[in-house]
Design a protein around this motif. Structure first.
Motif, PDB file in Angstrom:
ATOM      1  N   THR A 141      51.430  41.590  28.820  1.00  0.00           N
ATOM      2  CA  THR A 141      50.314  42.036  29.650  1.00  0.00           C
ATOM      3  C   THR A 141      49.096  41.167  29.384  1.00  0.00           C
ATOM      4  O   THR A 141      48.890  40.685  28.267  1.00  0.00           O
ATOM      5  N   VAL A 142      48.298  40.993  30.415  1.00  0.00           N
ATOM      6  CA  VAL A 142      47.083  40.184  30.306  1.00  0.00           C
ATOM      7  C   VAL A 142      46.127  40.825  29.295  1.00  0.00           C
ATOM      8  O   VAL A 142      45.505  40.127  28.501  1.00  0.00           O
ATOM      9  N   ALA A 143      46.058  42.140  29.283  1.00  0.00           N
ATOM     10  CA  ALA A 143      45.161  42.831  28.349  1.00  0.00           C
ATOM     11  C   ALA A 143      45.547  42.539  26.898  1.00  0.00           C
ATOM     12  O   ALA A 143      44.668  42.303  26.054  1.00  0.00           O
ATOM     13  N   ASP A 144      46.835  42.543  26.592  1.00  0.00           N
ATOM     14  CA  ASP A 144      47.284  42.253  25.224  1.00  0.00           C
ATOM     15  C   ASP A 144      46.960  40.824  24.821  1.00  0.00           C
ATOM     16  O   ASP A 144      46.518  40.559  23.703  1.00  0.00           O
TER      17      ASP A 144
ATOM     18  N   ILE B  95      41.132  35.274  31.629  1.00  0.00           N
ATOM     19  CA  ILE B  95      42.535  34.859  31.699  1.00  0.00           C
ATOM     20  C   ILE B  95      42.992  34.764  33.149  1.00  0.00           C
ATOM     21  O   ILE B  95      43.687  33.825  33.526  1.00  0.00           O
ATOM     22  N   TYR B  96      42.587  35.723  33.994  1.00  0.00           N
ATOM     23  CA  TYR B  96      42.951  35.636  35.409  1.00  0.00           C
ATOM     24  C   TYR B  96      42.360  34.371  36.044  1.00  0.00           C
ATOM     25  O   TYR B  96      43.009  33.716  36.860  1.00  0.00           O
ATOM     26  N   ASP B  97      41.142  34.019  35.644  1.00  0.00           N
ATOM     27  CA  ASP B  97      40.526  32.790  36.154  1.00  0.00           C
ATOM     28  C   ASP B  97      41.303  31.563  35.679  1.00  0.00           C
ATOM     29  O   ASP B  97      41.553  30.638  36.460  1.00  0.00           O
ATOM     30  N   TRP B  98      41.700  31.536  34.409  1.00  0.00           N
ATOM     31  CA  TRP B  98      42.474  30.414  33.875  1.00  0.00           C
ATOM     32  C   TRP B  98      43.840  30.320  34.544  1.00  0.00           C
ATOM     33  O   TRP B  98      44.346  29.224  34.795  1.00  0.00           O
ATOM     34  N   ARG B  99      44.457  31.467  34.866  1.00  0.00           N
ATOM     35  CA  ARG B  99      45.743  31.452  35.564  1.00  0.00           C
ATOM     36  C   ARG B  99      45.587  30.827  36.946  1.00  0.00           C
ATOM     37  O   ARG B  99      46.432  30.042  37.387  1.00  0.00           O
TER      38      ARG B  99
END
Length: 135
Positions: free
Chosen positions: A46-49, A61-65
């Motif tokens: 998960t992105v949160a972890d 992280i969503y921006d980096w993805r």
């Protein structure tokens, strides 16, 4: 009105202590951002972890993805060379398919058919060749 730190009222400041440490803002290299983004895309993660593990936020992280998908970030070769496991789906609906091979691996448009005697090294080389051909 003056501010007095560790001094008498008439003298001013006699001692000032500066405490250094993390400011809360980190500078990460492009390779680090790409590695973290790639880690967040692994199955079952998960992105949160991942954000918690690396001390960042989910939105970063969503921006980096997004940057990774657009080609603005590139996964380091050391990470790209690591084996990635795909989900195994068993389809019993076609007996003819099982007669052709014991295992079918789909990489993009390429289907790799392997018999029961295929070893890990052979499969690894075939998957790498298929990835290279599709990229």
């Amino acid at each position: 009105m003056g501010v007095h730190l560790d001094g008498s009222m008439g003298v001013g400041v006699s001692r000032l202590e500066v405490i250094e440490g993390p400011s809360g803002r980190r500078r990460r290299t492009k390779a680090e951002r790409a590695r973290i983004a790639a880690e967040s895309m692994m199955p079952g993660v998960t992105v949160a972890d991942v954000a918690r593990k690396h001390g960042t936020t989910r939105w970063q992280i969503y921006d980096w993805r997004k940057q990774l998908r657009n080609g603005n970030l590139v996964v380091p070769e050391s990470v790209a060379a690591l084996p990635v496991f795909a989900e195994l789906v068993v389809d019993d609906s076609s007996a003819a398919a099982s007669a052709r091979s014991d295992l079918e691996i789909v990489v993009g448009d390429v289907v790799i058919c392997a018999g029961a005697g295929a070893n890990e090294g052979q499969l690894t080389r075939a998957i790498r060749a298929a990835r290279a051909a599709t990229s």
